[in-house]
Design an enzyme around this catalytic site. Structure first.
Site: not given
Length: 704
Positions: A469, A510, A592-595, A597, A664, A668
């Protein structure tokens, strides 16, 4: 608000471990080979249920290089019974389902272990010449059907608001429909594997697992060892999708063999074994009733689900739960029923509950849109709730309408001719469909440490698991942001029980869980460094964090991620083949922490949903009592030729009620609405409503 110059969080950073993976230096569970390592091969049961009366190992022990063959009659006994009955291997003489492991051969080479396993002869009790009868067929009228107390995730199995039956009967517009979702299998790229070594009273295991903390606890209990004498390493994991979320029989057998033989033992499961011993998505039978006004306003929502579980443990797919979240309605009934059968135990599969449940709910919403003559996007907008319908709690954030509007704009939805079967391209029928998606925003307690060194570098330690991920990279970004340093100044250590305790990679929780602890440790470290006088010690200055108190608080808000998914399909009127031309999703999943991934995760989920809609099926052979599709030659997942243009976009929510990062889970969310969007597009193309997946030519062609 303008980003700070060092705002690495939110940047599309490349994967930290990418070079290791493409060069082969990243080591997976089966790639650790300690000196003197032996190889194990399990023997699956050839009957669906029964009792083992004898196991003849003479021929197996005669195979060159064989060290031992363990059976239920001579295998070491566990110190305590496992909480998960699927781990109670080689401990008793009954067979609960076909594929249950009944022996284990251990030899000096993989080939010799496999040959020895093939030479084991097992005799089972039977009724004359006939095997013991079995029951593996799910049916709504099965006499053993019951309503459990809970569904997976701890959700109440049954919920009611108002009087759904009466409201439905009085509704001016009614949709009463049934759908079927078949058994599905996870099939990660890396099959389950473990390498175990026991020496000096210490057990070390390399396992393909989504959470080594739990694996260590289970192994320590089973083999009567203190947890501090057990180390489990899951540094690199080649996918899981839920089936590696709990310990599986392979790791128990590898540890058992290592302890018994006194030598390292490696056990890598063949893919054909996976459906029987690593969980599956249980089949679900659905009845869904929607009552509405003529303008599409919902009056009543009823979602009833029947599924199966095994004889030895209860697992109930929570497929009716999403209907408690999605749309405003004064009357609601959601319930689950389950049938115990002679089948392997079902378990988690990417977005359990939400994926089959939303496929049915969103298909039924499409049927309602047809019934009231309303655009499917507008129908969903009209039924947007002000608070979570089931609990009445306000949403921490909910931008589903924004996702629907933005998705429709990007997809070109306004060009759509609403008439089914109206668009032809030669022998091809072309259609478009839409579906909404949702997934809960979970968080679990975690710990982490952060250390500052005199040379200006930092090391962050947390027993997180990266199952492909990009967790390593995102955690490093969280740390660098909190420390206000460049990304390359941070070193991340994950994937070992030698590190601070952390929860598994599951439930799309996670990053929210581990990241919270990492953020807190790094924030505290920044304060400690500022207060420190003189140079830092050579072994560094460390701060530790534990988010147990914060993460376990029950929030007064409903926390969910949302999305809207669109698909365009073509249906061949000559062959019945359905192909997806394009897919597009717009999601609201916090910050969104890393576009880079994030897009990978969202498009991957959409492709998995494409497979659910068109190719994937794990049918149960009623006579044999086994899954008929047990390898990738017969269980068809999408390949490159099946995948069209897939676009993932998002609305960057700023939700301060989630965690310090405002994030968030997304792993999934991408799959949840994908199958319904494809199914709705097929209906738009053909005018035929298909209510059983997958939409393979044998189902489609006769209906055209």
């Amino acid at each position: 608000m303008a980003a700070r110059p060092n705002a690495v969080l939110g940047a599309p950073a490349e994967r930290i471990e990418g070079r290791d993976k493409v060069t082969g230096s990243a080591r997976y569970a089966a790639e650790h080979t300690p000196p003197g390592c032996a190889y194990a091969w399990p023997v699956p049961a050839g009957v669906t249920c029964g009792r083992i009366t004898s196991v003849d190992t003479a021929a197996a022990l005669a195979v060159p290089g064989v060290h031992t063959v363990l059976t239920p009659f001579d295998a070491p006994r566990f110190a305590v019974p496992p909480d998960d009955p699927e781990l109670d291997v080689l401990q008793y003489d009954t067979v609960p389902h076909r594929g249950w492991y009944i022996a284990l051969a251990v030899a000096d080479t993989l080939e010799n272990a496999r040959a020895a396993a093939a030479a084991v002869r097992v005799t089972c009790a039977d009724h004359g010449d006939e095997p013991e009868p079995h029951d593996v067929v799910l049916a709504e009228d099965h006499p053993d059907t019951y309503t459990p107390e809970e569904a997976n995730g701890g959700y109440p199995a049954h919920r009611e608001r108002g009087d759904a039956d009466a409201a439905f009967a009085a509704a001016p517009v009614r949709v009463d429909t049934a759908y079927r979702v078949p058994p599905l299998h996870n099939h990660p790229m890396e099959p389950h594997a473990a390498t175990a070594h026991f020496a000096g009273g210490r057990l070390t295991v390399y396992d393909s697992s989504q959470g080594s903390t739990y694996v260590r606890a289970v192994l320590a209990a089973l083999f009567g060892l203190p947890e501090d004498r057990v180390t489990v390493v899951s540094e690199h994991v080649g996918g899981g999708f839920g089936c590696k979320g709990t310990p599986r029989p392979h790791v128990v057998l590898a540890a058992m063999a290592a302890i018994h033989t006194g030598r390292p033992v490696k056990l890598a499961l063949p893919r054909r074994h996976l459906p029987a011993v690593t969980g599956h998505r249980a089949p679900t039978l659905h009845r869904l009733r929607l009552g509405a006004e003529h303008d599409g306003t919902l009056i009543s929502v009823s979602h009833e689900v029947t599924t199966h579980t095994s004889r030895i443990t209860e697992f109930v797919e929570q497929a009716a739960v999403p209907a408690r979240v999605m749309y405003a309605s004064p009357h609601s009934l959601t319930t689950h029923r389950v049938v115990p059968l002679d089948v392997p135990s079902p378990s988690w599969m990417r977005a359990p509950g939400e994926t089959p449940g939303m496929y049915v709910l969103e298909s039924a919403m499409d049927e309602l849109a047809d019934a009231v003559g309303m655009d499917p996007v507008e129908l969903r907008v009209r039924n947007e709730p002000a608070a979570e319908p089931d609990s009445g709690r306000p949403f921490s954030s909910r931008h589903l309408v924004d996702c629907l509007r933005e998705g429709a704009r990007r997809f070109g939805w306004h060009h759509r001719d609403p008439r089914p079967g109206a668009h032809r391209d030669g022998p091809l029928l072309v259609g478009t469909g839409v579906a909404a998606a949702t997934y809960p925003a979970y968080v679990s307690p975690s710990t982490a440490t952060a250390t500052a060194y005199p040379d200006g570098t930092y090391t962050v330690r947390v027993n997180a698991t990266d199952i492909g991920t990009g967790a390593r990279t995102v955690l490093a970004q969280i740390a660098a942001q909190a420390l206000e340093v460049p990304l390359d100044a941070v070193r991340i250590e994950i994937g070992s029980t030698r590190l601070p305790r952390a929860p598994l990679a599951g439930g799309s929780s996670g990053t929210a869980s581990w990241g919270w602890a990492v953020h807190q440790a790094c924030t505290d470290l920044t304060t400690a460094v500022a207060k420190h006088e003189g140079p830092l010690p050579d072994d560094g200055l460390t701060a530790a964090a534990d988010t147990t108190d914060e993460a376990r608080r029950t929030p007064p808000y409903a926390r969910h991620a949302f999305g809207a998914q669109f698909a365009e399909v073509q249906v061949d009127t000559v062959t019945g083949e359905v192909r997806v031309r394009r897919m597009l999703g717009v999601f609201a999943a916090g910050h969104i922490l890393n576009p880079r991934t994030a897009r990978s995760q969202l498009t991957g989920g959409m492709i998995m949903g494409l497979g659910m809609a068109l190719t994937e099926d794990g049918p149960m052979d009623a006579a044999h009592g086994d899954f008929a599709a047990s390898d990738l030659a017969s269980y068809h997942v999408p390949v490159h030729a099946d995948v069209p243009a897939v676009e993932a976009h998002w609305i960057d929510e700023h939700d301060s009620l989630l965690n310090p990062m405002g994030s968030k889970g997304i792993g999934e969310l991408g799959i949840v609405g994908a199958a319904a969007a494809v199914g709705n597009a097929v209906h738009h193309a053909t005018g035929v409503r298909f209510r059983e997946l997958p939409l393979t030519p044998d189902r489609v062609l006769p209906a055209l």
